[in-house]
Design an enzyme around this catalytic site. Structure first.
Site, PDB file in Angstrom:
ATOM      1  N   ARG A   1       0.868  -1.271  -0.320  1.00 19.99           N
ATOM      2  CA  ARG A   1      -0.042  -0.075   0.278  1.00 19.99           C
ATOM      3  C   ARG A   1       0.854   1.499   0.155  1.00 19.99           C
ATOM      4  O   ARG A   1       0.509   2.688   0.672  1.00 19.99           O
ATOM      5  CB  ARG A   1      -0.525  -0.198   1.353  1.00 19.99           C
ATOM      6  CG  ARG A   1      -1.755  -1.189   0.367  1.00 19.99           C
ATOM      7  CD  ARG A   1      -2.735  -1.028   0.608  1.00 19.99           C
ATOM      8  NE  ARG A   1      -3.883  -2.686  -0.248  1.00 19.99           N
ATOM      9  CZ  ARG A   1      -3.452  -2.912  -0.377  1.00 19.99           C
ATOM     10  NH1 ARG A   1      -2.416  -3.712  -1.250  1.00 19.99           N
ATOM     11  NH2 ARG A   1      -4.386  -4.054  -0.154  1.00 19.99           N
TER      12      ARG A   1
ATOM     13  N   SER B   1     -10.940  -0.694   2.673  1.00 22.26           N
ATOM     14  CA  SER B   1     -10.486   0.089   4.204  1.00 22.26           C
ATOM     15  C   SER B   1      -9.520   0.616   3.844  1.00 22.26           C
ATOM     16  O   SER B   1      -9.545   1.489   3.947  1.00 22.26           O
ATOM     17  CB  SER B   1      -9.666  -1.665   3.750  1.00 22.26           C
ATOM     18  OG  SER B   1     -10.432  -2.531   3.153  1.00 22.26           O
TER      19      SER B   1
ATOM     20  N   GLU C   1      -5.362   3.547   5.898  1.00 18.81           N
ATOM     21  CA  GLU C   1      -5.336   4.192   5.056  1.00 18.81           C
ATOM     22  C   GLU C   1      -5.139   5.024   3.028  1.00 18.81           C
ATOM     23  O   GLU C   1      -4.279   5.639   3.318  1.00 18.81           O
ATOM     24  CB  GLU C   1      -5.801   2.813   3.650  1.00 18.81           C
ATOM     25  CG  GLU C   1      -5.169   2.398   3.096  1.00 18.81           C
ATOM     26  CD  GLU C   1      -5.380   0.604   2.397  1.00 18.81           C
ATOM     27  OE1 GLU C   1      -5.884  -0.002   1.686  1.00 18.81           O
ATOM     28  OE2 GLU C   1      -5.582   0.156   3.356  1.00 18.81           O
TER      29      GLU C   1
END
Length: 339
Positions: free
Chosen positions: A166, A239, A335
């Site tokens: 990520r 998410s 995130e």
């Protein structure tokens, strides 16, 4: 000037949380020239330039004192095709999932595990999007970006992008690079990634013993639709927390108290924990306070039930982080980009 500027524009339609804040200025860039016009106009007015794609990895906590530039360039093309390896290029503004479907229609394999991920092509390399055992880096063949410091175009190869879980160079250097188009190396010979149990189980349940890339894509779309809320129906950014990577010693201490801990090897001496498991075990799954909440089916997903502000959603996220750190000694990382 071909760029159309608008003042005091609500960004509610342009972020998947559906948070209603205003942009001081707003424009859409459909080509490289309009991107440069936006940069020049922002500089002339003394405003920062904030590029956005599909707004699917964004939490807006207040009005944005900037020129918000939605990357809206479109175009899909095959650059090379030797009958086996196929090099394709997509403009930054192309919606991601329709691009995946287009690649499958061309008889190409490689992107099927990344089906139904929201957002745009240009935003995908920023956080090296991944799902069901495949990440952007696995099919990446290069990209073209505009250096906002020098105004020059630059080509990036795989190594230069510094992809990680990520993460990427572009996320590490926010505000410098504007991704204009991305290239992918796909294949006419399918090499399917079926390591994730739910995907294989779904295919077997449908009686598919020799799946095609399109079969895998449909299975993943079905799984994601069951697990994750549709942003068009319930505001969310997918998410909200990264799966934390911790020392094996900490993972084993947690496992001593919770035998069903979900974890995976993550390099020498390290383990990756399932953030969703930690949040659910701490009792947050299905929690709601006003219109800010945690999804009832997926603890990793924060949701906006209607009129929650970005500040309320962020406050909820911080409460969850503090609780997880207190209970397990694990600090979760948010995130989405918080602005």
């Amino acid at each position: 000037m071909s760029l159309r500027l608008q003042e005091a524009v609500s960004l509610k339609p342009f972020n998947t949380f559906g948070v209603d804040v205003n942009a001081r200025l707003f424009a859409e860039a459909r080509n490289d020239h309009e991107v440069r016009e936006a940069l020049a106009e922002a500089a002339r007015r003394g405003l920062p330039l904030m590029p956005i794609g599909g707004g699917s990895n964004l939490l807006l906590t207040g009005d944005v004192e900037a020129l918000v530039l939605r990357m809206a360039s479109r175009g899909l093309r095959i650059l090379e095709d030797d009958g086996e390896r196929v090099l394709v290029e997509a403009e930054a503004g192309e919606p991601w999932h329709p691009f995946v479907l287009w690649s499958l229609e061309q008889g190409l394999s490689g992107l099927e595990n990344l089906s139904l991920i929201p957002g745009t092509v240009g935003a995908a390399p920023m956080q090296n999007i991944g799902a069901y055992g495949v990440e952007i880096k696995d099919v990446f063949a290069g990209l073209t970006a505009l250096d906002r410091q020098s105004g020059e175009l630059r080509e990036f190869d795989l190594e230069e992008c510094a992809f990680a879980y990520r993460d990427s160079l572009f996320k590490q250097q926010p505000g410098r690079w504007l991704i204009l188009r991305v290239r992918f190396a796909l294949s006419r010979q399918a090499s399917l990634h079926l390591d994730y149990g739910p995907v294989r189980q779904r295919l077997q349940a449908e009686g598919i013993e020799v799946p095609t890339p399109s079969d895998v894509s449909r299975a993943i779309c079905a799984i994601r639709s069951e697990k994750l809320p549709d942003p068009a129906v319930l505001g969310n950014a997918g998410s909200f927390f990264k799966n934390p990577v911790v020392a094996n010693e900490l993972a084993e201490r947690i496992r001593a108290e919770h035998a069903d801990l979900v974890s995976y090897p993550a390099g020498e001496g390290m383990a990756k924990l399932a953030a969703g498991w930690l949040i659910e075990r701490a009792g947050w799954k299905g929690f709601r306070e006003g219109d800010a909440g945690v999804h009832r089916l997926q603890a990793l997903v924060l949701v906006n039930y209607g009129t929650a502000s970005g500040a309320q959603l962020l406050a909820l996220a911080q409460r969850i982080r503090a609780d997880i750190e207190r209970r397990f000694g694990v600090l979760l990382e948010i995130e989405p980009n918080v602005l």
